[in-house]
Design a protein around this motif. Structure first.
Motif, PDB file in Angstrom:
ATOM      1  N   GLU A   1      19.465   6.012 -11.652  1.00  0.00           N
ATOM      2  CA  GLU A   1      18.281   5.760 -10.480  1.00  0.00           C
ATOM      3  C   GLU A   1      17.933   4.235 -10.457  1.00  0.00           C
ATOM      4  OE1 GLU A   1      14.642   7.896 -10.640  1.00  0.00           O
ATOM      5  OE2 GLU A   1      15.828   9.728 -10.558  1.00  0.00           O
ATOM      6  N   LEU A   2      18.843   3.207 -10.266  1.00  0.00           N
ATOM      7  CA  LEU A   2      19.071   2.121 -10.381  1.00  0.00           C
ATOM      8  C   LEU A   2      19.482   1.635  -8.677  1.00  0.00           C
ATOM      9  CD1 LEU A   2      19.387  -1.053 -11.144  1.00  0.00           C
ATOM     10  CD2 LEU A   2      21.649  -0.688 -11.216  1.00  0.00           C
ATOM     11  N   ILE A   3      18.734   1.144  -8.048  1.00  0.00           N
ATOM     12  CA  ILE A   3      18.628   0.950  -6.422  1.00  0.00           C
ATOM     13  C   ILE A   3      20.582  -0.270  -6.765  1.00  0.00           C
ATOM     14  CG2 ILE A   3      18.391   0.022  -4.296  1.00  0.00           C
ATOM     15  CD1 ILE A   3      15.226   1.593  -5.027  1.00  0.00           C
ATOM     16  N   PHE A   4      21.635  -0.356  -5.958  1.00  0.00           N
ATOM     17  CA  PHE A   4      22.266  -1.256  -6.589  1.00  0.00           C
ATOM     18  C   PHE A   4      23.306  -1.610  -5.355  1.00  0.00           C
ATOM     19  CE2 PHE A   4      24.740   2.496  -6.268  1.00  0.00           C
ATOM     20  CZ  PHE A   4      25.757   2.325  -5.246  1.00  0.00           C
ATOM     21  N   ALA A   5      22.670  -1.107  -3.680  1.00  0.00           N
ATOM     22  CA  ALA A   5      22.970  -2.230  -3.079  1.00  0.00           C
ATOM     23  C   ALA A   5      22.009  -1.795  -1.678  1.00  0.00           C
ATOM     24  CB  ALA A   5      24.197  -1.431  -2.473  1.00  0.00           C
ATOM     25  N   ALA A   6      21.053  -2.091  -1.044  1.00  0.00           N
ATOM     26  CA  ALA A   6      20.430  -1.752   0.285  1.00  0.00           C
ATOM     27  C   ALA A   6      19.728  -2.834   1.535  1.00  0.00           C
ATOM     28  CB  ALA A   6      19.395  -1.683  -0.551  1.00  0.00           C
ATOM     29  N   THR A   7      20.101  -2.547   2.488  1.00  0.00           N
ATOM     30  CA  THR A   7      20.179  -3.416   3.518  1.00  0.00           C
ATOM     31  C   THR A   7      18.755  -3.048   4.038  1.00  0.00           C
ATOM     32  OG1 THR A   7      21.365  -4.774   5.518  1.00  0.00           O
ATOM     33  CG2 THR A   7      21.677  -2.609   5.601  1.00  0.00           C
ATOM     34  N   LYS A   8      17.831  -4.439   5.229  1.00  0.00           N
ATOM     35  CA  LYS A   8      16.951  -3.530   6.015  1.00  0.00           C
ATOM     36  C   LYS A   8      17.077  -3.752   7.370  1.00  0.00           C
ATOM     37  CE  LYS A   8      12.449  -5.632   7.968  1.00  0.00           C
ATOM     38  NZ  LYS A   8      12.138  -5.174   9.074  1.00  0.00           N
ATOM     39  N   PHE A   9      17.125  -3.213   8.345  1.00  0.00           N
ATOM     40  CA  PHE A   9      17.576  -3.513   9.924  1.00  0.00           C
ATOM     41  C   PHE A   9      17.111  -3.250  10.221  1.00  0.00           C
ATOM     42  CE2 PHE A   9      20.629  -0.066   7.544  1.00  0.00           C
ATOM     43  CZ  PHE A   9      22.051  -1.018   8.013  1.00  0.00           C
ATOM     44  N   GLU A  10      16.819  -3.523  11.839  1.00  0.00           N
ATOM     45  CA  GLU A  10      16.057  -4.626  12.485  1.00  0.00           C
ATOM     46  C   GLU A  10      16.915  -3.197  14.180  1.00  0.00           C
ATOM     47  OE1 GLU A  10      13.915  -6.095  12.745  1.00  0.00           O
ATOM     48  OE2 GLU A  10      14.566  -6.743  11.175  1.00  0.00           O
ATOM     49  N   ALA A  11      15.702  -3.057  14.739  1.00  0.00           N
ATOM     50  CA  ALA A  11      15.539  -1.961  16.326  1.00  0.00           C
ATOM     51  C   ALA A  11      16.889  -2.885  17.501  1.00  0.00           C
ATOM     52  CB  ALA A  11      14.674  -2.133  16.797  1.00  0.00           C
ATOM     53  N   THR A  12      17.012  -3.548  17.199  1.00  0.00           N
ATOM     54  CA  THR A  12      18.741  -4.695  17.743  1.00  0.00           C
ATOM     55  C   THR A  12      19.609  -4.071  17.396  1.00  0.00           C
ATOM     56  OG1 THR A  12      17.468  -6.858  17.592  1.00  0.00           O
ATOM     57  CG2 THR A  12      16.640  -6.074  20.063  1.00  0.00           C
ATOM     58  N   ASP A  13      20.061  -4.113  15.664  1.00  0.00           N
ATOM     59  CA  ASP A  13      20.859  -4.401  15.178  1.00  0.00           C
ATOM     60  C   ASP A  13      22.012  -3.403  16.318  1.00  0.00           C
ATOM     61  OD1 ASP A  13      20.489  -6.168  13.803  1.00  0.00           O
ATOM     62  OD2 ASP A  13      20.252  -4.885  12.065  1.00  0.00           O
ATOM     63  N   ALA A  14      23.214  -2.924  15.766  1.00  0.00           N
ATOM     64  CA  ALA A  14      24.343  -2.657  16.614  1.00  0.00           C
ATOM     65  C   ALA A  14      23.916  -0.928  15.567  1.00  0.00           C
ATOM     66  CB  ALA A  14      25.624  -3.138  16.211  1.00  0.00           C
ATOM     67  N   SER A  15      24.158   0.100  16.838  1.00  0.00           N
ATOM     68  CA  SER A  15      24.754   1.562  15.966  1.00  0.00           C
ATOM     69  C   SER A  15      25.683   1.612  15.828  1.00  0.00           C
ATOM     70  CB  SER A  15      24.319   2.220  17.525  1.00  0.00           C
ATOM     71  OG  SER A  15      22.405   2.123  18.026  1.00  0.00           O
ATOM     72  N   PRO A  16      26.479   2.380  14.840  1.00  0.00           N
ATOM     73  CA  PRO A  16      25.516   3.277  13.454  1.00  0.00           C
ATOM     74  C   PRO A  16      25.195   1.730  12.437  1.00  0.00           C
ATOM     75  CG  PRO A  16      27.665   4.178  13.202  1.00  0.00           C
ATOM     76  CD  PRO A  16      27.485   2.846  14.741  1.00  0.00           C
ATOM     77  N   PRO A  17      23.847   1.775  12.404  1.00  0.00           N
ATOM     78  CA  PRO A  17      22.984   1.065  10.779  1.00  0.00           C
ATOM     79  C   PRO A  17      24.242   1.866   9.433  1.00  0.00           C
ATOM     80  CG  PRO A  17      21.714   3.193  11.776  1.00  0.00           C
ATOM     81  CD  PRO A  17      22.363   2.794  12.506  1.00  0.00           C
ATOM     82  N   THR A  18      25.160   0.527   9.653  1.00  0.00           N
ATOM     83  CA  THR A  18      25.712   0.610   8.206  1.00  0.00           C
ATOM     84  C   THR A  18      25.763  -0.367   7.347  1.00  0.00           C
ATOM     85  OG1 THR A  18      28.156   1.504   9.696  1.00  0.00           O
ATOM     86  CG2 THR A  18      28.683   0.672   7.704  1.00  0.00           C
ATOM     87  N   LEU A  19      25.657   0.643   5.755  1.00  0.00           N
ATOM     88  CA  LEU A  19      25.502  -0.555   4.632  1.00  0.00           C
ATOM     89  C   LEU A  19      26.900  -0.239   3.768  1.00  0.00           C
ATOM     90  CD1 LEU A  19      24.876  -2.212   2.581  1.00  0.00           C
ATOM     91  CD2 LEU A  19      23.394  -0.050   1.397  1.00  0.00           C
ATOM     92  N   VAL A  20      28.074  -1.807   3.708  1.00  0.00           N
ATOM     93  CA  VAL A  20      28.894  -1.844   3.041  1.00  0.00           C
ATOM     94  C   VAL A  20      28.952  -2.398   1.606  1.00  0.00           C
ATOM     95  CG1 VAL A  20      31.387  -2.343   2.361  1.00  0.00           C
ATOM     96  CG2 VAL A  20      30.562  -1.677   4.803  1.00  0.00           C
ATOM     97  N   ALA A  21      29.379  -2.623   0.385  1.00  0.00           N
ATOM     98  CA  ALA A  21      28.714  -1.798  -1.205  1.00  0.00           C
ATOM     99  C   ALA A  21      30.164  -2.161  -1.965  1.00  0.00           C
ATOM    100  CB  ALA A  21      27.288  -2.115  -1.234  1.00  0.00           C
ATOM    101  N   LYS A  22      29.594  -2.780  -2.838  1.00  0.00           N
ATOM    102  CA  LYS A  22      30.933  -2.555  -4.032  1.00  0.00           C
ATOM    103  C   LYS A  22      30.363  -1.713  -4.845  1.00  0.00           C
ATOM    104  CE  LYS A  22      33.855  -4.874  -7.573  1.00  0.00           C
ATOM    105  NZ  LYS A  22      33.169  -5.692  -9.535  1.00  0.00           N
ATOM    106  N   ILE A  23      31.165  -0.809  -5.848  1.00  0.00           N
ATOM    107  CA  ILE A  23      30.199  -0.431  -6.907  1.00  0.00           C
ATOM    108  C   ILE A  23      29.879  -0.864  -7.702  1.00  0.00           C
ATOM    109  CG2 ILE A  23      30.134   2.438  -6.961  1.00  0.00           C
ATOM    110  CD1 ILE A  23      31.976   3.205  -4.778  1.00  0.00           C
ATOM    111  N   PRO A  24      29.190  -0.394  -8.233  1.00  0.00           N
ATOM    112  CA  PRO A  24      29.366  -1.006 -10.197  1.00  0.00           C
ATOM    113  C   PRO A  24      30.393  -0.671 -10.616  1.00  0.00           C
ATOM    114  CG  PRO A  24      27.396  -0.635  -9.187  1.00  0.00           C
ATOM    115  CD  PRO A  24      27.639  -1.153  -8.396  1.00  0.00           C
ATOM    116  N   SER A  25      30.900  -0.893 -11.088  1.00  0.00           N
ATOM    117  CA  SER A  25      31.682   0.169 -12.469  1.00  0.00           C
ATOM    118  C   SER A  25      30.910   0.908 -13.460  1.00  0.00           C
ATOM    119  CB  SER A  25      32.751  -0.848 -13.637  1.00  0.00           C
ATOM    120  OG  SER A  25      31.982  -1.518 -13.931  1.00  0.00           O
ATOM    121  N   SER A  26      29.929   0.962 -13.240  1.00  0.00           N
ATOM    122  CA  SER A  26      28.568   1.881 -14.437  1.00  0.00           C
ATOM    123  C   SER A  26      28.730   2.803 -13.431  1.00  0.00           C
ATOM    124  CB  SER A  26      27.807   0.690 -15.300  1.00  0.00           C
ATOM    125  OG  SER A  26      26.694   0.520 -14.070  1.00  0.00           O
TER     126      SER A  26
END
Length: 161
Positions: free
Chosen positions: A123-148
């Motif tokens: 249940e570790l949150i390993f990636a997160a981002t906050k968006f604003e209403a003015t950000d581009a659609s669709p909101p997208t999060l790109v992250a590296k997956i930890p090896s564990s």
């Protein structure tokens, strides 16, 4: 890799139907205030992210808000259109791209405010981002997956539902 998809709803699903409508921000502040004044243990768990729950790379303010959302919103996507609120995930090697097919509308405002990824086992949150209403659609999060991490849980939070 197995994916588990959850969507966290806004405050509307938590209001009893017999009480008058309360705007989302008032509801969340009231709920948080009640928890914070009830016990010091609750205050610590709501106010500060713990090292075991959130990766250090996530800004504290983002982590704090996401943990509050998770604690206050237990029903998943009961009001929003599931087609527009469910995260879509693409995995390529050790990279994950999570997007939500939701319009970012600054006029209402109506938008995806947070997207985050959790390790299903820990249940570790390993990636997160906050968006604003003015950000581009669709909101997208790109992250590296930890090896564990063997199984990812993508989550999204819409500011209205």
């Amino acid at each position: 890799m197995r994916l588990v998809v959850l969507v966290v709803c806004g405050a509307a699903a938590l209001r009893p139907t017999t009480t008058p409508a309360v705007d989302r921000q008032t509801f969340l502040w009231t709920a948080a205030s009640t928890v914070l004044t009830t016990s010091s243990a609750a205050q610590a768990s709501v106010a500060e992210p713990t090292a075991s729950a959130v990766a250090r790379s996530i800004p504290k303010e983002v982590a704090r808000k996401i943990l509050q959302i998770e604690r206050l919103n237990v029903d998943s996507n009961s009001n929003g259109d599931k087609a527009k609120h469910l995260p879509k995930v693409k995995v390529s090697g050790d990279k994950v791209e999570c997007s939500v097919p939701h319009v970012m509308d600054p006029e209402k405002p109506h938008f995806i405010e947070y997207i985050w990824l959790k390790d299903e086992a820990t249940e570790l949150i390993f990636a997160a981002t906050k968006f604003e209403a003015t950000d581009a659609s669709p909101p997208t999060l790109v992250a590296k997956i930890p090896s564990s991490v063997a199984s990812i849980v993508p989550l999204a939070y819409c500011n209205l539902h």
